[in-house]
Design a protein around this motif. Structure first.
Motif, PDB file in Angstrom:
ATOM      1  N   ALA A 121      78.027  24.054 132.394  1.00  0.00           N
ATOM      2  CA  ALA A 121      79.137  24.863 131.888  1.00  0.00           C
ATOM      3  C   ALA A 121      79.775  24.145 130.700  1.00  0.00           C
ATOM      4  O   ALA A 121      80.105  22.968 130.778  1.00  0.00           O
ATOM      5  CB  ALA A 121      80.181  25.068 132.984  1.00  0.00           C
ATOM      6  N   HIS A 122      79.919  24.876 129.610  1.00  0.00           N
ATOM      7  CA  HIS A 122      80.617  24.349 128.436  1.00  0.00           C
ATOM      8  C   HIS A 122      81.876  25.194 128.248  1.00  0.00           C
ATOM      9  O   HIS A 122      81.801  26.409 128.108  1.00  0.00           O
ATOM     10  CB  HIS A 122      79.749  24.436 127.186  1.00  0.00           C
ATOM     11  N   THR A 123      83.035  24.537 128.287  1.00  0.00           N
ATOM     12  CA  THR A 123      84.305  25.249 128.131  1.00  0.00           C
ATOM     13  C   THR A 123      84.896  24.927 126.771  1.00  0.00           C
ATOM     14  O   THR A 123      85.051  23.769 126.413  1.00  0.00           O
ATOM     15  CB  THR A 123      85.291  24.859 129.251  1.00  0.00           C
ATOM     16  N   GLY A 165      77.446  22.648 137.190  1.00  0.00           N
ATOM     17  CA  GLY A 165      78.161  23.541 138.088  1.00  0.00           C
ATOM     18  C   GLY A 165      77.785  23.356 139.543  1.00  0.00           C
ATOM     19  O   GLY A 165      78.523  23.753 140.436  1.00  0.00           O
ATOM     20  N   LYS A 166      76.620  22.767 139.799  1.00  0.00           N
ATOM     21  CA  LYS A 166      76.171  22.484 141.156  1.00  0.00           C
ATOM     22  C   LYS A 166      75.102  21.396 141.079  1.00  0.00           C
ATOM     23  O   LYS A 166      74.628  21.064 139.986  1.00  0.00           O
ATOM     24  CB  LYS A 166      75.625  23.739 141.841  1.00  0.00           C
ATOM     25  N   ASP A 167      74.755  20.826 142.226  1.00  0.00           N
ATOM     26  CA  ASP A 167      73.726  19.789 142.259  1.00  0.00           C
ATOM     27  C   ASP A 167      72.382  20.383 141.827  1.00  0.00           C
ATOM     28  O   ASP A 167      72.071  21.542 142.121  1.00  0.00           O
ATOM     29  CB  ASP A 167      73.578  19.210 143.673  1.00  0.00           C
ATOM     30  N   GLN A 177      74.578  46.540 131.724  1.00  0.00           N
ATOM     31  CA  GLN A 177      73.620  45.559 131.237  1.00  0.00           C
ATOM     32  C   GLN A 177      74.268  44.183 131.238  1.00  0.00           C
ATOM     33  O   GLN A 177      75.409  44.032 130.792  1.00  0.00           O
ATOM     34  CB  GLN A 177      73.153  45.897 129.816  1.00  0.00           C
ATOM     35  N   GLY A 178      73.539  43.186 131.710  1.00  0.00           N
ATOM     36  CA  GLY A 178      74.015  41.803 131.680  1.00  0.00           C
ATOM     37  C   GLY A 178      73.014  40.940 130.941  1.00  0.00           C
ATOM     38  O   GLY A 178      71.874  41.355 130.703  1.00  0.00           O
ATOM     39  N   ALA A 179      73.441  39.761 130.555  1.00  0.00           N
ATOM     40  CA  ALA A 179      72.550  38.828 129.872  1.00  0.00           C
ATOM     41  C   ALA A 179      72.818  37.428 130.399  1.00  0.00           C
ATOM     42  O   ALA A 179      73.951  37.091 130.740  1.00  0.00           O
ATOM     43  CB  ALA A 179      72.768  38.875 128.370  1.00  0.00           C
ATOM     44  N   ALA A 180      71.759  36.643 130.491  1.00  0.00           N
ATOM     45  CA  ALA A 180      71.883  35.255 130.942  1.00  0.00           C
ATOM     46  C   ALA A 180      71.156  34.368 129.946  1.00  0.00           C
ATOM     47  O   ALA A 180      70.057  34.694 129.488  1.00  0.00           O
ATOM     48  CB  ALA A 180      71.288  35.080 132.332  1.00  0.00           C
ATOM     49  N   ARG A 220      87.223  29.666 127.083  1.00  0.00           N
ATOM     50  CA  ARG A 220      86.022  30.476 127.251  1.00  0.00           C
ATOM     51  C   ARG A 220      84.929  29.552 127.770  1.00  0.00           C
ATOM     52  O   ARG A 220      84.627  28.530 127.148  1.00  0.00           O
ATOM     53  CB  ARG A 220      85.617  31.108 125.922  1.00  0.00           C
ATOM     54  N   THR A 221      84.347  29.891 128.915  1.00  0.00           N
ATOM     55  CA  THR A 221      83.296  29.069 129.504  1.00  0.00           C
ATOM     56  C   THR A 221      81.960  29.781 129.378  1.00  0.00           C
ATOM     57  O   THR A 221      81.844  30.964 129.718  1.00  0.00           O
ATOM     58  CB  THR A 221      83.592  28.779 130.991  1.00  0.00           C
ATOM     59  N   THR A 222      80.972  29.060 128.880  1.00  0.00           N
ATOM     60  CA  THR A 222      79.612  29.569 128.766  1.00  0.00           C
ATOM     61  C   THR A 222      78.743  28.797 129.747  1.00  0.00           C
ATOM     62  O   THR A 222      78.721  27.561 129.727  1.00  0.00           O
ATOM     63  CB  THR A 222      79.057  29.392 127.336  1.00  0.00           C
ATOM     64  N   TRP A 223      78.036  29.519 130.611  1.00  0.00           N
ATOM     65  CA  TRP A 223      77.133  28.903 131.581  1.00  0.00           C
ATOM     66  C   TRP A 223      75.714  28.963 131.052  1.00  0.00           C
ATOM     67  O   TRP A 223      75.273  29.995 130.554  1.00  0.00           O
ATOM     68  CB  TRP A 223      77.207  29.630 132.922  1.00  0.00           C
TER      69      TRP A 223
END
Length: 141
Positions: free
Chosen positions: A30-32, A11-13, A88-91, A45-48
């Protein structure tokens, strides 16, 4: 042990950081996934995945550019946090053990394998002794 394998685009350098005297390469993948919903509509659906590659082999970092496709393997870690609006978020983060460069995109967004990256993947795993002998036989000196 849990192992996670991801193939996706950066997604970025990548950024090389030094934390307490140890090198870490940070990047995200990123996996789409494309699928059809119950009504038959095409959806994506994209998962980062945030990646941390703790290694002294930082020579791979300049090749980890936005849009390049990579294969990464490592141990997953889910981090929870609270968003600014109180939810609430999750990474998902991944402590990388292996990274392999698969390809890049040209200006048209099409896949192109025209960069001068090392052909082999990078791994924190030691090479088997018999592989080292084969490598030594190929050295020009």
């Amino acid at each position: 042990m849990i192992k996670l394998q991801v193939i996706g685009n950066l997604g970025k350098d990548a950024i090389v950081n030094n934390v307490n005297g140890k090198n870490v390469i940070n990047f995200n993948v990123a996996h789409t996934e494309k699928y059809r919903d119950a009504q038959g509509n095409q959806k994506e659906r994209t998962t980062w995945v945030e990646c941390a590659y703790w290694t002294d082999k930082t020579a791979v970092a300049p090749y980890l550019k936005k849009g390049n496709q990579v294969y990464v393997e490592g141990t997953p870690d889910v981090r929870t946090y609270q968003t600014n609006d109180g939810r609430q978020g999750a990474a998902l983060s991944l402590r990388i053990s292996t990274v392999q460069l698969l390809g890049s995109r040209n200006a048209d967004g099409q896949s192109a394998n025209n960069y001068n990256a090392p052909a082999a993947g990078y791994s924190n795993q030691p090479a088997p002794a018999n592989d080292m002998a084969e490598i030594a036989d190929d050295l020009p000196f």
